[in-house]
Each structure stands twice: as C-alpha cells, then as structure tokens.
Design an enzyme around this catalytic site. Structure first.
Site, mmCIF file in Angstrom:
data_model
loop_
_atom_site.group_PDB
_atom_site.id
_atom_site.type_symbol
_atom_site.label_atom_id
_atom_site.label_comp_id
_atom_site.label_asym_id
_atom_site.label_seq_id
_atom_site.Cartn_x
_atom_site.Cartn_y
_atom_site.Cartn_z
ATOM 1 N N GLU A 46 49.910 92.649 10.218
ATOM 2 C CA GLU A 46 50.531 92.211 11.473
ATOM 3 C C GLU A 46 51.978 91.771 11.227
ATOM 4 O OE1 GLU A 46 50.650 88.188 14.061
ATOM 5 O OE2 GLU A 46 48.792 88.623 12.974
ATOM 6 N N ASP A 50 55.099 93.798 12.949
ATOM 7 C CA ASP A 50 56.037 93.143 13.851
ATOM 8 C C ASP A 50 57.473 93.588 13.543
ATOM 9 O OD1 ASP A 50 56.715 90.900 15.833
ATOM 10 O OD2 ASP A 50 57.822 90.272 14.058
ATOM 11 N N ASP A 119 48.076 91.305 18.167
ATOM 12 C CA ASP A 119 48.222 91.207 16.713
ATOM 13 C C ASP A 119 47.626 92.427 16.014
ATOM 14 O OD1 ASP A 119 49.414 88.769 17.101
ATOM 15 O OD2 ASP A 119 47.678 87.580 16.478
ATOM 16 N N GLU A 122 49.881 95.454 16.287
ATOM 17 C CA GLU A 122 50.959 95.405 15.295
ATOM 18 C C GLU A 122 50.436 95.789 13.912
ATOM 19 O OE1 GLU A 122 54.148 92.169 17.023
ATOM 20 O OE2 GLU A 122 52.495 91.422 15.795
#
Length: 232
Positions: A46, A50, A119, A122
């Site tokens: 995650e 991002d 999350d 990502e």
C-alpha cells in the site's frame, strides 16, 4: 478456477508472481490472527502503491492538461487519489470479494469498508508495478481511473449513480431495482459489458463499461437521464 485466477480475469491482468497478488489481497487482520505463520500482508505494498499512483496521475495530468495551473493540477490530483475515489475503483473490480481478512474484520463489514478497499487498491497497484513495471501498471491504472480523471479536471467528483437512482425511485416507497448484463464483447483482457437496469420490471436505462460495475453505473446514469426527460 481459484480465487486469485478469478480476480485476475476481472482486472484483466495475469501475474507472473502470484505471491505479489496474494500479499496485496491479505489484510493485516488475517496476518495478526495467524501470527505463527508469519504471513506477509498488504501494508508495505500500500505504501509503495500510493507513490506509484501519485506519480502516474501527476504525470498524466501534467502531460494532458498543459494549460491547467499548478493549483488546478493539485486539486484534480487530490480528487482522483482520495479514499472515496479509490474505494469506488475497488468496488468496480469487486476487490472486496477477494480480500483475505481476519474473522473479526470479516464480521464487522471489512469487505465493504472504504478505507480497507482504498488501501487494498493501492496495494494491487504496487503488485502490478513490481510484477511488470511502470508502463504496464500505468496503462492498467489509467483505464481504471478514466472517468474519475475526466470528472476531476472538470472540477467534479465521481457520482454514485446507482445510489442516486435508488434514492430517486424509492421516494414514493420501495422499488425493485435489478441490473442485468445483456451483452459483452471484446477480448478477454479488455471486455466491454452492456448492462440494463429495470425498476419494477420496466427497463429504464442501459449502459456500457469496461467492468460490470462501471456498466451498471452507466446504466443508472442513463436511467436518471430518462427519468428527468419523462418529468419534463
């Protein structure tokens, strides 16, 4: 077909390293409940996803909207990469269905929790990036975010047309809303789905999309347009 293969078919991408996908789908609650197995979970992916997401979106906006000032670019990017937007992308690929959750998280609705979905989305971005590199993940991600980006640069946010339709038709009581895939075409890795929505057995709208969820949103939007016309 196992769960991983089913998810790969939905997202139109097949992993060379299946362990990356399994880790992306594994929530910390499951790893915590199985500590003795020392299982990897998706928080590190995650973190990477991002950054990959931000880079791809920033680069796309910079290249394709050259007259947009820095403030506009920043605002558009924030709209695109926010939790709400990413959770909707996750819903479009049915990500919640494939999450590997602990029993406690499962019982408290983790599969539909916005933060968990965003999350995990990502994490999937990072997994594809590590598996195939920036070019492949860029093409995949921009396909997932296409409509969100168009709305963001217009100063709008993604609208949940299905919810809006439900609210519209249920103002005078309960209504039976049903979405049905009536056709699909194109190669397996790039299918287009056609969906029609009926309310109390009457067809109100049709729509197309690169996933069943996107096609349902398009059908709901068409139904709302048709309802507006009928009321004029």
């Amino acid at each position: 077909m196992n769960k991983l293969n089913e998810f790969e078919e939905i997202i139109g991408y097949s992993f060379t390293d299946k362990s990356l996908l399994k880790t992306a789908l594994t929530h910390s609650s499951y790893a915590n409940e199985n500590r003795r197995k020392n299982l990897p979970f998706n928080e590190r992916l995650e973190f990477l996803g991002d950054s990959v997401l931000s880079l791809i979106v920033s680069n796309y906006l910079f290249e394709n909207y050259q007259s947009m000032p820095e403030g506009g670019l920043t605002k558009a990017r924030a709209t695109i990469v926010c939790e709400r937007s990413l959770s909707l992308c996750a819903q479009n690929i049915e990500l919640g269905k494939f999450l590997i959750l602990g029993k406690g998280e499962e019982m408290t609705g983790g599969r539909t929790r916005r933060s968990i979905l965003a999350d995990a989305f990502e994490a999937v971005i990072a997994a594809i990036y590590l598996d195939s590199g920036i070019r492949v993940v860029r093409e995949w991600l921009l396909g997932q975010l296409y409509e969100t980006i168009l709305l963001a640069v217009q100063g709008k946010s993604f609208m949940d047309y299905k919810t809006a339709l439900q609210e519209q038709v249920q103002t005078n009581g309960n209504a039976d809303i049903h979405y049905e895939v009536t056709d699909d075409f194109g190669p397996d890795h790039q299918k287009t789905f056609v969906v029609q929505v009926t309310v109390n057995g009457k067809v109100l709208g049709t729509g197309e999309g690169n996933s069943k969820k996107n096609a349902e949103q398009a059908a709901a939007r068409n139904a709302l347009d048709n309802l507006e016309v009928a009321c004029e």
